[in-house]
Write a protein that holds these residues in place. Structure first.
Motif, PDB file in Angstrom:
ATOM      1  N   LEU A 193     -22.311  20.445   9.218  1.00 43.62           N
ATOM      2  CA  LEU A 193     -23.501  20.359   8.373  1.00 43.62           C
ATOM      3  C   LEU A 193     -23.353  21.253   7.147  1.00 43.62           C
ATOM      4  N   PHE A 194     -22.894  22.482   7.369  1.00 41.20           N
ATOM      5  CA  PHE A 194     -22.767  23.427   6.256  1.00 41.20           C
ATOM      6  C   PHE A 194     -21.707  22.963   5.248  1.00 41.20           C
ATOM      7  N   ILE A 195     -20.622  22.413   5.747  1.00 36.07           N
ATOM      8  CA  ILE A 195     -19.575  21.913   4.845  1.00 36.07           C
ATOM      9  C   ILE A 195     -20.129  20.804   3.950  1.00 36.07           C
ATOM     10  N   ALA A 196     -21.020  19.998   4.527  1.00 36.42           N
ATOM     11  CA  ALA A 196     -21.566  18.856   3.781  1.00 36.42           C
ATOM     12  C   ALA A 196     -22.606  19.265   2.746  1.00 36.42           C
ATOM     13  N   VAL A 197     -23.426  20.279   3.059  1.00 29.69           N
ATOM     14  CA  VAL A 197     -24.581  20.526   2.185  1.00 29.69           C
ATOM     15  C   VAL A 197     -24.703  21.960   1.682  1.00 29.69           C
ATOM     16  N   ALA A 198     -23.862  22.872   2.139  1.00 29.92           N
ATOM     17  CA  ALA A 198     -24.011  24.282   1.738  1.00 29.92           C
ATOM     18  C   ALA A 198     -22.730  24.787   1.085  1.00 29.92           C
ATOM     19  N   HIS A 199     -22.815  25.983   0.538  1.00 30.22           N
ATOM     20  CA  HIS A 199     -21.653  26.594  -0.107  1.00 30.22           C
ATOM     21  C   HIS A 199     -20.872  27.418   0.918  1.00 30.22           C
ATOM     22  N   VAL A 200     -19.609  27.052   1.120  1.00 27.38           N
ATOM     23  CA  VAL A 200     -18.721  27.777   2.026  1.00 27.38           C
ATOM     24  C   VAL A 200     -17.693  28.529   1.196  1.00 27.38           C
ATOM     25  N   ASP A 201     -17.517  29.820   1.459  1.00 34.03           N
ATOM     26  CA  ASP A 201     -16.420  30.544   0.829  1.00 34.03           C
ATOM     27  C   ASP A 201     -15.183  30.292   1.679  1.00 34.03           C
ATOM     28  N   TRP A 202     -14.291  29.431   1.197  1.00 33.60           N
ATOM     29  CA  TRP A 202     -13.199  28.942   2.028  1.00 33.60           C
ATOM     30  C   TRP A 202     -12.151  30.000   2.321  1.00 33.60           C
ATOM     31  N   TRP A 203     -11.957  30.963   1.427  1.00 38.60           N
ATOM     32  CA  TRP A 203     -11.000  32.028   1.715  1.00 38.60           C
ATOM     33  C   TRP A 203     -11.500  32.895   2.867  1.00 38.60           C
ATOM     34  N   ALA A 204     -12.788  33.244   2.821  1.00 36.48           N
ATOM     35  CA  ALA A 204     -13.360  34.030   3.913  1.00 36.48           C
ATOM     36  C   ALA A 204     -13.297  33.250   5.224  1.00 36.48           C
ATOM     37  N   ALA A 205     -13.664  31.972   5.168  1.00 36.21           N
ATOM     38  CA  ALA A 205     -13.635  31.137   6.374  1.00 36.21           C
ATOM     39  C   ALA A 205     -12.214  31.015   6.919  1.00 36.21           C
ATOM     40  N   LEU A 206     -11.224  30.917   6.014  1.00 34.21           N
ATOM     41  CA  LEU A 206      -9.839  30.771   6.448  1.00 34.21           C
ATOM     42  C   LEU A 206      -9.348  32.006   7.200  1.00 34.21           C
ATOM     43  N   PHE A 207      -9.611  33.195   6.652  1.00 29.15           N
ATOM     44  CA  PHE A 207      -9.134  34.408   7.310  1.00 29.15           C
ATOM     45  C   PHE A 207      -9.880  34.655   8.631  1.00 29.15           C
TER      46      PHE A 207
END
Length: 247
Positions: A193-207
């Motif tokens: 849901l968050f990936i579809a409609v919210a802002h994800v900081d992908w570097w933070a999520a990756l680590f």
């Protein structure tokens, strides 16, 4: 993102992945670290949820032996978790964070008490007829815990362990295996849901993802070796720490 920040986020993810598999409450490690590094709270919460999904998967894999024979149960309770997670994710995006500030510590406190008295409750329920999948009350309460998990999720594992331990006629390690899968389902559904409609900081999520994957495998190795009484003590201690952290 500086190398030092990346290392801090990776370390927080590893710690969160480990403690999530053993008990839960890993978000109490990663979320404050992200906020301390300057991420806005909602972005931190969203990125944290996305990043912890691989850790949940690795933890469930580590508990695969304890999951034998529980496929139908997982399918039934997994549906409740998905519905709850999507509801909680929507609430995160539309409600102020203060909405859960009062009820969450109380909920975790009740869960800790239930974990302590769970053997007696289970013995009492054992004399009555119990549904192999926990019955409608477990389904409803798992759904509600999914709402909380989709909204924030810290100490969701403590709540799930209490509920599953009471309503299921299983030993604590098999209950913990189910908890890991359901918590992973909640994280996964909310993350989509968050990936579809919210802002994800992908570097933070990756680590966080890399760290939580390593931590999840380590946590499964540790958790599966803990005697039930030790695991129960750890659950309560983490729950109390979560309450103190949130007050």
């Amino acid at each position: 993102m500086t190398p030092l920040h990346a290392l801090a986020i990776f370390g927080a993810g590893a710690g969160a992945g480990c403690i999530n598999v053993i008990v839960g409450s890993g978000s109490l490690i990663t979320f404050p670290v992200l906020v301390a590094l300057g991420y806005p709270p909602v972005v931190a919460n969203v990125s944290n949820t996305v990043g912890l999904v691989p850790g949940s998967a690795s933890g469930a894999y580590g508990y695969r032996r304890e999951l034998n024979g529980q496929r139908a149960r997982l399918a039934r309770l997994g549906l409740a978790s998905v519905i709850g997670a999507l509801t909680g994710g929507v609430l995160l995006l539309v409600l102020p964070a203060s909405a859960f500030e009062v009820i969450v510590p109380a909920l975790i406190g009740v869960a800790c008490v239930l974990v302590v008295i769970q053997p007696r409750l289970s013995a009492w329920l054992g004399g009555r007829r119990r549904h192999p999948h926990g019955g409608p009350w477990l389904w409803i309460t798992v759904l509600l815990s999914g709402v909380y998990g989709g909204y924030f999720g810290a100490a969701q594992g403590v709540v799930l362990l209490a509920l599953l331990g009471i309503f299921l006629d299983e030993d604590l390690q098999r209950v913990n295996a189910v908890k890991n899968v359901l918590a992973g389902v909640v994280n996964g559904a909310a993350a989509l849901l968050f990936i579809a409609v919210a802002h994800v900081d992908w570097w933070a999520a990756l680590f966080i993802a890399v760290g939580s994957t390593v931590g999840g495998l380590l946590g499964a190795s540790i958790g599966r070796r803990l005697p039930p009484i030790v695991l129960r003590i750890v659950i309560v201690l983490v729950g109390v720490a979560a309450i103190v952290k949130m007050l």
